[in-house]
Design a protein around this motif. Structure first.
Motif: not given
Lengths: 252, 291
Positions: B188, B192-193, A105, B178, B174-175, A96, A98, B196
């Motif tokens: 996070t 990341v979120k 990453n 993280s 993803y989370s 997984n 990113f 995305a």
């Protein structure tokens, strides 16, 4: 001589009403590989995800009993979960990465932990990618998207990402289950290399893999730890019949 | 049975075509009524001059520059307020709030979208206006800031609701990744979120903006409607929508003034069309990526 890294005593875990782990007792030794095997739904991933408290993200879960890392209770009120996860890294079943570049990453864990010094980050990214045996393949395209990598490379990238923050323990949840034999062999080779520095707990569906890479093996069934011993003993001379039946492939 | 199927098919086809026909009709009416305006008005002057004085005794002037700037100012101000608050609220709803709170709060926010614009304008006059005039020591509070605040409030439900959808649909892997690296929940979401879900979040903001540009009643009531080039956010402004609403009811038919108002409408239509089109393209790109 063998030092205990993680000590689990009478550990129970519940998803709502479902009793997922029942009175688990075991010690995980430092710098060794512990393989966890068992049929689907036996609680092996649940057990793994408790060590870094990833199950906190699921609503309605509850744990009882103790789980100690270097004598410190993982489930204590005052345990800083963020700090715990820095010490206990994790590689997931499905790679997984990113949706970011290869470099970003690996640098992610460093950056969120406040290491912004550019030289240090660059050095650490290189070291981690080397540690995950990926450096040679990506060193000329660190700015490329992580999604451009093959499945096996992506999984090694996830390992590199976990290594970057220098965890003490590395949890791996069926890290090779979605990979072809060549990529799997690479990951297994890597695990042998990594155990020199890290304590590794790996969940696997693949019995041969457990036999090949782990020093100790724990066999879980229906939420209970059925048998736990040195891998060689489990695979050549298990104490319980049901263990033998499982490892010889009569069910599961 | 066969005939029934055909009838139903025909009915739906008729409905679909009717909608398309009406839309094309409106668009061509707008275009064909706007075109005669440019027999008398120079296009360049129309777009860039800020002198709008169609009823002058000396020389009528038709420059929409001031209104164009006013519209852009009010819209930009609205977004400046609504985007950070909207994304923050969406992040709260998707990642911090418990499922129970989310179930209560999200419908409430969506209901906010249903408040009639005239009611919002009313609040602008009796509540926001006095606050602004007191704060800045102005004779009245009907100006661009007032309009921006109100339009921002009106754009919020769209931005929050759609951004929340985009954030919630970001894969949990993803989370998890993280969090497992020792990132806090806040890190996070931010690192990341939101990246995305960026295309979904941008599309949400664009749709909110589309709503703000075209809004009429609220700005008509709350911005003071002075048809001059605004020098700051504390000036009264008159947007393109307000101008049409004020003047079209009193203009003699088939005069240059009449045609010019349609031309203003056409410019407005092109602006909202571009915004909606862009958000649609972004949204499609985003849906395509998450198969």
């Amino acid at each position: 001589m063998l030092k205990t890294k993680i000590e689990v005593k009478d550990f129970n875990f519940f998803y709502g009403d479902q009793h997922a782990l029942k009175d688990v007792n075991l010690n995980i030794c430092k710098n060794k590989v512990l393989g966890i095997i068992g049929p689907s739904g036996c609680g092996k991933s649940t057990f793994l995800r408790n060590i870094n408290r990833m199950n906190d993200t699921i609503a309605g879960t509850r744990a009882s009993g103790t789980m100690l890392i270097d004598g410190q209770n993982i489930f204590a009120e005052n345990m800083d979960v963020v700090e715990l996860r820095r010490r206990v890294g994790m590689v997931f079943q499905k790679s997984n990465p990113f949706p970011k570049s290869i470099f970003d990453n690996v640098a992610y864990g460093l950056r969120v932990n406040g290491r912004k010094d550019k030289e240090y980050v660059e050095h650490k990214v290189e070291e981690s990618l080397k540690g995950a045996a990926l450096w040679e393949e990506v060193k000329d395209r660190l700015q490329a998207s992580a999604f451009d990598l093959s499945g096996g490379q992506q999984q090694r990238l996830c390992i590199a990402r976990a290594l970057a923050i220098e965890p003490e323990v590395l949890l791996m949840d069926e890290p090779a289950s979605a990979l072809d034999p060549t990529a799997t062999a690479k990951i297994e080779e890597l695990i042998q290399e990594l155990k020199k520095k890290y304590t590794i707990v790996i969940v696997t569906h693949n019995m041969q893999q457990a036999a090949r890479i782990s020093d100790y093996t724990a066999f879980f069934m229906l939420g209970e730890l059925v048998e736990y011993n040195e891998t060689q003993k489990i695979f050549t001379n298990p104490e319980k019949e049901i263990t033998e039946e499982y490892i010889t492939g009569r069910f599961g | 049975m066969k005939i029934k199927e055909k009838l139903i098919h025909g009915l739906f086809l008729f409905n679909g075509l009717l909608v398309v026909f009406i839309l094309i009709g409106i668009f061509s009416l707008l275009v064909f009524t706007a075109i005669p305006a440019f027999k008398e008005i120079n296009i360049k002057e129309f777009l860039f001059s800020s002198n709008w004085n169609p009823t002058s005794y000396v020389k009528e002037t038709y420059g929409i520059g001031a209104m164009l700037v006013s519209t852009i100012m009010v819209t930009a101000g609205a977004l400046l307020l609504a985007v950070p608050i909207g994304i923050g609220a969406a992040a709260y709803l998707s990642d911090v709030a418990s499922p129970k709170i989310r179930e209560i709060v999200k419908p409430i926010i969506e209901i906010l979208a249903g408040i009639p614009s005239v009611v919002i304008g009313f609040l602008g006059i009796v509540f926001v206006g006095p606050v602004i005039s007191k704060t800045f020591g102005l004779p009245n509070g009907l100006n661009a800031v007032n309009g921006s605040i109100l339009l921002g409030v009106m754009a919020l439900p769209t931005i929050i609701s759609l951004s929340e959808d985009a954030l919630s649909s970001v894969s949990k892997t993803y989370s998890d990744a993280s969090l497992a690296l020792g990132a806090t929940r806040w890190q996070t979401v931010i690192k990341v979120k939101i990246p995305a879900a960026l295309s979904g979040v941008i599309a949400a903001c664009m749709l909110g903006m589309g709503r703000a540009i075209g809004e009429t009643m609220t700005v008509l009531m709350a911005t003071g409607c002075a048809p001059a080039m605004p020098r700051s956010y504390l000036d009264s402004v008159r947007t393109m929508t307000s101008t049409i609403a004020i003047e079209l009811g009193e203009v003699p038919y088939y005069t240059t003034h009449y045609y010019a108002l349609f031309a203003v409408g056409l410019v407005l239509f092109i602006m909202t069309f571009c915004v909606n089109m862009t958000s649609d393209i972004i949204l499609h790109k985003y849906q395509g990526k998450r198969v």
